[in-house]
Design a protein around this motif. Structure first.
Motif, PDB file in Angstrom:
ATOM      1  N   ASN A 218     -10.536  11.531  -8.015  1.00 43.89           N
ATOM      2  CA  ASN A 218     -10.851  10.243  -8.622  1.00 43.89           C
ATOM      3  C   ASN A 218     -10.986   9.138  -7.575  1.00 43.89           C
ATOM      4  O   ASN A 218     -11.769   8.206  -7.759  1.00 43.89           O
ATOM      5  N   ALA A 219     -10.244   9.252  -6.483  1.00 41.08           N
ATOM      6  CA  ALA A 219     -10.375   8.266  -5.399  1.00 41.08           C
ATOM      7  C   ALA A 219     -11.723   8.410  -4.710  1.00 41.08           C
ATOM      8  O   ALA A 219     -12.419   7.420  -4.474  1.00 41.08           O
ATOM      9  N   ARG A 220     -12.093   9.622  -4.392  1.00 44.21           N
ATOM     10  CA  ARG A 220     -13.379   9.843  -3.708  1.00 44.21           C
ATOM     11  C   ARG A 220     -14.574   9.465  -4.568  1.00 44.21           C
ATOM     12  O   ARG A 220     -15.594   9.014  -4.065  1.00 44.21           O
ATOM     13  N   GLU A 221     -14.452   9.652  -5.872  1.00 45.97           N
ATOM     14  CA  GLU A 221     -15.551   9.340  -6.794  1.00 45.97           C
ATOM     15  C   GLU A 221     -15.502   7.895  -7.297  1.00 45.97           C
ATOM     16  O   GLU A 221     -16.311   7.514  -8.134  1.00 45.97           O
ATOM     17  N   ASN A 222     -14.535   7.115  -6.818  1.00 46.03           N
ATOM     18  CA  ASN A 222     -14.351   5.714  -7.241  1.00 46.03           C
ATOM     19  C   ASN A 222     -14.146   5.570  -8.745  1.00 46.03           C
ATOM     20  O   ASN A 222     -14.594   4.603  -9.353  1.00 46.03           O
ATOM     21  N   ILE A 223     -13.457   6.536  -9.336  1.00 42.32           N
ATOM     22  CA  ILE A 223     -13.155   6.483 -10.773  1.00 42.32           C
ATOM     23  C   ILE A 223     -12.002   5.531 -11.030  1.00 42.32           C
ATOM     24  O   ILE A 223     -12.029   4.755 -11.981  1.00 42.32           O
TER      25      ILE A 223
ATOM     26  N   ILE B 277       0.852  -1.179   0.000  1.00 46.45           N
ATOM     27  CA  ILE B 277       0.000   0.000   0.000  1.00 46.45           C
ATOM     28  C   ILE B 277       0.893   1.236   0.000  1.00 46.45           C
ATOM     29  O   ILE B 277       1.760   1.382   0.858  1.00 46.45           O
ATOM     30  N   ILE B 278       0.681   2.123  -0.957  1.00 49.06           N
ATOM     31  CA  ILE B 278       1.440   3.363  -1.051  1.00 49.06           C
ATOM     32  C   ILE B 278       0.554   4.479  -0.503  1.00 49.06           C
ATOM     33  O   ILE B 278      -0.584   4.650  -0.954  1.00 49.06           O
ATOM     34  N   THR B 279       1.056   5.229   0.471  1.00 46.61           N
ATOM     35  CA  THR B 279       0.247   6.279   1.078  1.00 46.61           C
ATOM     36  C   THR B 279       0.676   7.682   0.654  1.00 46.61           C
ATOM     37  O   THR B 279       0.040   8.651   1.040  1.00 46.61           O
ATOM     38  N   ASN B 280       1.714   7.804  -0.138  1.00 50.67           N
ATOM     39  CA  ASN B 280       2.182   9.101  -0.598  1.00 50.67           C
ATOM     40  C   ASN B 280       1.421   9.482  -1.873  1.00 50.67           C
ATOM     41  O   ASN B 280       1.823   9.140  -2.989  1.00 50.67           O
ATOM     42  N   ALA B 281       0.319  10.195  -1.706  1.00 51.19           N
ATOM     43  CA  ALA B 281      -0.544  10.542  -2.837  1.00 51.19           C
ATOM     44  C   ALA B 281       0.167  11.423  -3.858  1.00 51.19           C
ATOM     45  O   ALA B 281      -0.031  11.260  -5.064  1.00 51.19           O
ATOM     46  N   ALA B 282       1.014  12.325  -3.404  1.00 46.12           N
ATOM     47  CA  ALA B 282       1.729  13.213  -4.330  1.00 46.12           C
ATOM     48  C   ALA B 282       2.670  12.427  -5.238  1.00 46.12           C
ATOM     49  O   ALA B 282       2.740  12.687  -6.439  1.00 46.12           O
ATOM     50  N   ALA B 283       3.383  11.452  -4.682  1.00 46.00           N
ATOM     51  CA  ALA B 283       4.295  10.639  -5.495  1.00 46.00           C
ATOM     52  C   ALA B 283       3.516   9.795  -6.495  1.00 46.00           C
ATOM     53  O   ALA B 283       3.918   9.676  -7.655  1.00 46.00           O
ATOM     54  N   VAL B 284       2.404   9.225  -6.059  1.00 48.28           N
ATOM     55  CA  VAL B 284       1.576   8.418  -6.967  1.00 48.28           C
ATOM     56  C   VAL B 284       1.041   9.299  -8.098  1.00 48.28           C
ATOM     57  O   VAL B 284       1.061   8.904  -9.265  1.00 48.28           O
ATOM     58  N   ALA B 285       0.589  10.497  -7.764  1.00 51.41           N
ATOM     59  CA  ALA B 285       0.066  11.410  -8.787  1.00 51.41           C
ATOM     60  C   ALA B 285       1.137  11.735  -9.824  1.00 51.41           C
ATOM     61  O   ALA B 285       0.857  11.761 -11.025  1.00 51.41           O
ATOM     62  N   ARG B 286       2.364  11.952  -9.374  1.00 51.69           N
ATOM     63  CA  ARG B 286       3.444  12.258 -10.312  1.00 51.69           C
ATOM     64  C   ARG B 286       3.752  11.071 -11.221  1.00 51.69           C
ATOM     65  O   ARG B 286       4.037  11.243 -12.401  1.00 51.69           O
TER      66      ARG B 286
ATOM     67  N   CYS C 229      -0.630  13.144 -13.149  1.00 49.74           N
ATOM     68  CA  CYS C 229      -1.760  14.017 -12.837  1.00 49.74           C
ATOM     69  C   CYS C 229      -1.439  14.808 -11.571  1.00 49.74           C
ATOM     70  O   CYS C 229      -0.401  14.599 -10.950  1.00 49.74           O
ATOM     71  N   THR C 230      -2.324  15.694 -11.211  1.00 49.81           N
ATOM     72  CA  THR C 230      -2.127  16.469  -9.981  1.00 49.81           C
ATOM     73  C   THR C 230      -2.624  15.662  -8.783  1.00 49.81           C
ATOM     74  O   THR C 230      -3.481  14.785  -8.936  1.00 49.81           O
ATOM     75  N   PRO C 231      -2.099  15.973  -7.591  1.00 49.96           N
ATOM     76  CA  PRO C 231      -2.624  15.305  -6.396  1.00 49.96           C
ATOM     77  C   PRO C 231      -4.125  15.550  -6.214  1.00 49.96           C
ATOM     78  O   PRO C 231      -4.850  14.674  -5.747  1.00 49.96           O
ATOM     79  N   GLN C 232      -4.597  16.728  -6.625  1.00 53.48           N
ATOM     80  CA  GLN C 232      -6.028  17.020  -6.524  1.00 53.48           C
ATOM     81  C   GLN C 232      -6.856  16.066  -7.379  1.00 53.48           C
ATOM     82  O   GLN C 232      -7.907  15.596  -6.970  1.00 53.48           O
ATOM     83  N   ARG C 233      -6.372  15.779  -8.594  1.00 50.04           N
ATOM     84  CA  ARG C 233      -7.076  14.855  -9.498  1.00 50.04           C
ATOM     85  C   ARG C 233      -7.094  13.453  -8.894  1.00 50.04           C
ATOM     86  O   ARG C 233      -8.094  12.756  -8.944  1.00 50.04           O
TER      87      ARG C 233
END
Length: 86
Positions: free
Chosen positions: A25-30, A4-13, A17-21
């Motif tokens: 997408n996580a909250r909307e289950n996209i 499990i990776i908890t660093n959202a900024a690194a995953v976004a990069r 995409c941006t961390p906001q995106r």
């Protein structure tokens, strides 16, 4: 066992995409590889957990390549923070 990776900024990069995106997408289950974990009682921020094997599959890369990309992004982020502090 899934990593499990908890660093959202690194995953976004890694995704490009941006961390906001990523958070949206996580909250909307996209995206199925990232989960928005509601805040615990008394806390206000969601946590974002990314399942590494599912992310690698989504990106079409191996786990080794994903680990390499995550470590590169994390190192760059840390170096950028050090430069800002100087």
């Amino acid at each position: 066992m899934n990593l499990i990776i908890t660093n959202a900024a690194a995953v976004a990069r890694v995704i490009g995409c941006t961390p906001q995106r990523l958070r949206h997408n996580a909250r909307e289950n996209i995206w199925t590889f990232v989960r928005a974990v509601p805040p615990e009682r008394g806390k206000t921020q969601f946590q974002y957990h990314t399942i590494a094997t599912e992310l690698a599959k989504y990106l079409g890369i191996t786990m080794e390549e994903l680990e390499k990309r995550i470590s590169e992004r994390t190192t760059r982020m840390m170096q950028g923070q050090k430069m800002q502090k100087k």
